[in-house]
Design a protein around this motif. Sequence first.
Motif, PDB file in Angstrom:
ATOM      1  N   GLY A 198      20.359  43.648  44.072  1.00  0.00           N
ATOM      2  CA  GLY A 198      21.021  44.785  43.408  1.00  0.00           C
ATOM      3  C   GLY A 198      20.665  46.094  44.093  1.00  0.00           C
ATOM      4  N   LEU A 242      24.410  45.430  46.123  1.00  0.00           N
ATOM      5  CA  LEU A 242      25.319  44.341  45.764  1.00  0.00           C
ATOM      6  C   LEU A 242      25.537  44.309  44.261  1.00  0.00           C
ATOM      7  CD1 LEU A 242      23.833  41.574  48.098  1.00  0.00           C
ATOM      8  CD2 LEU A 242      25.874  42.967  48.464  1.00  0.00           C
ATOM      9  N   ARG A 243      26.687  43.769  43.866  1.00  0.00           N
ATOM     10  CA  ARG A 243      27.002  43.631  42.437  1.00  0.00           C
ATOM     11  C   ARG A 243      26.426  42.292  41.977  1.00  0.00           C
ATOM     12  NH1 ARG A 243      32.289  43.396  39.266  1.00  0.00           N
ATOM     13  NH2 ARG A 243      31.279  44.117  37.393  1.00  0.00           N
ATOM     14  N   GLU A 263      35.066  37.457  35.831  1.00  0.00           N
ATOM     15  CA  GLU A 263      34.460  38.710  36.325  1.00  0.00           C
ATOM     16  C   GLU A 263      33.953  38.486  37.744  1.00  0.00           C
ATOM     17  OE1 GLU A 263      31.815  41.851  34.294  1.00  0.00           O
ATOM     18  OE2 GLU A 263      31.909  40.135  32.929  1.00  0.00           O
ATOM     19  N   ASP A 311      20.989  48.002  39.121  1.00  0.00           N
ATOM     20  CA  ASP A 311      22.213  47.928  38.324  1.00  0.00           C
ATOM     21  C   ASP A 311      22.655  46.485  38.062  1.00  0.00           C
ATOM     22  OD1 ASP A 311      23.848  49.448  36.887  1.00  0.00           O
ATOM     23  OD2 ASP A 311      25.171  50.080  38.540  1.00  0.00           O
ATOM     24  N   SER A 371      23.652  43.210  36.112  1.00  0.00           N
ATOM     25  CA  SER A 371      24.248  42.890  34.805  1.00  0.00           C
ATOM     26  C   SER A 371      23.549  41.667  34.230  1.00  0.00           C
ATOM     27  CB  SER A 371      25.732  42.545  34.955  1.00  0.00           C
ATOM     28  OG  SER A 371      26.423  43.626  35.503  1.00  0.00           O
ATOM     29  N   CYS A 414      31.797  34.517  42.135  1.00  0.00           N
ATOM     30  CA  CYS A 414      30.871  35.266  43.011  1.00  0.00           C
ATOM     31  C   CYS A 414      30.835  34.672  44.415  1.00  0.00           C
ATOM     32  CB  CYS A 414      29.466  35.277  42.407  1.00  0.00           C
ATOM     33  SG  CYS A 414      28.831  33.648  42.084  1.00  0.00           S
ATOM     34  N   PHE A 455      31.614  39.172  41.003  1.00  0.00           N
ATOM     35  CA  PHE A 455      30.308  39.688  41.447  1.00  0.00           C
ATOM     36  C   PHE A 455      30.068  39.266  42.895  1.00  0.00           C
ATOM     37  CE2 PHE A 455      29.832  39.534  36.860  1.00  0.00           C
ATOM     38  CZ  PHE A 455      29.161  40.709  36.581  1.00  0.00           C
ATOM     39  N   ASP A 456      29.179  40.003  43.552  1.00  0.00           N
ATOM     40  CA  ASP A 456      28.749  39.531  44.869  1.00  0.00           C
ATOM     41  C   ASP A 456      27.788  38.349  44.701  1.00  0.00           C
ATOM     42  OD1 ASP A 456      30.067  41.586  46.360  1.00  0.00           O
ATOM     43  OD2 ASP A 456      28.529  42.981  45.630  1.00  0.00           O
TER      44      ASP A 456
END
Length: 394
Positions: free
Chosen positions: A24, A28-29, A3, A123, A125, A153, A5-6
Amino acid sequence: MAEQFDVAVIGAGAAGMMCAAVAGQRGLRVVLLDHAERIGEKIRISGGGRCNFTNLGTSAANFLSDNPHFCRSALSRYTPQDFLALLARHHIGWHEKHKGQLFCDDSAQQIIDMLVAECAAGDVSWRQPCKLKALSRSEERWQLDTSLGQIDCASLVVATGGLSIPKIGASDLGHRIARQFDIPVVAPRPALVPLSFDPAAWAPFAELAGLALEVEVSSASGHFREDLLFTHRGLSGPAILQISSYWQPGEAIQINLAPDEARLGEALIDAKPGNRQHLATILAQTLPRRLADTWVQRHGLQGKPLADCSDKALRALAQELQAWSLLPSGSEGYRKAEVTRGGVDTRALDQKTMMARSQPGLYFVGEVMDVTGWLGGYNFQWAWASAYAAGMAV
Ligand code: FDA
């Protein structure tokens, strides 16, 4: 498939949640992972359940580090007032207890809930409970192999905290990650911890367990005036926790048990003529009765009227009360330590961003680094400030 992510943050404690939320909310993810069943456990048990979340007087002088100026920049960019503004947005009441120390009115759980809500606003995770099995770097990105799948990431933030209280999730993962990428680690040791003594040497004082009084305590490099607590095995209380961070094994500490008496020995001698009161009764005007009795007994003066005590004996007793020199045999260790001294060497990090200079994209925040605060809310302020610096930089 990994997966993407940043940012991945390892450790959902004070610093990790703060950093994930800040990053976040910048859009950024972010993924935040922790191996513990329950997150923010140190926040929950801190400050007697009310979390001493900052100190109004925070400055670099309240921290120990092999690189003492490192913390200045981050502390100046995220201050106790900034954290208070965050609490206000979440309607969390607080009060000042002592020397600038701020606590929640209700419960430390409010701080955890606030950080979780801030992460939700960004947001973020969650992967929890989640173990990191392996970490590698390729093509300027980080690859995390975890018990809940692969993560890839651009930036990795290590927020795994110190080594104290292993039973609620402390581990040395942060130090191991530093070493894996050739970043030096200042030897860690327990700090803000009760000091213990050889049982035979301590036996005469064990009966004082439970007694607390304000003292002055000093070591070769530290000096505090705070409360001291006698325990069955040694000494505790804020005075001892503070000095423990400065204490080096093999070094003696000095305690003044009557810090308000400028010249106790001479005052006792001046009061002698015709004074038939027992020495212990006179000392009990200055000291707790149990301590006065123990001290008089140690000097063989029990049951003696003041007038019958020699000047030499009174001076010796006063000297031992006001410059009591003690050689701790050790500390109560990580089981009881509030924090860990040492950690990731800040000379290898950038003071504005918390990023490792030799490893672009690798950040360390909070207690995992060699920045250790005094007792009194400073460690959380460091967690917030360092996390904010990294959260804004990733
Ligand atoms: P923190 O320890 O909070 O978080 C680290 C996180 O990383 C944890 O959630 C842990 O589970 C996770 N983790 C660790 N290893 C991992 C691994 N291998 N894989 C995945 N996750 C991992 N300070 C203060 O300012 N005021 C106070 O009132 C108190 N009171 C207090 C009481 C007690 C009993 C203790 C033990 C400590 C305090 N402190 C304190 C100190 C304060 O709690 C501490 O400095 C901060 O929690 C540090 O925040 P961090 O986020 O760096 O680490």
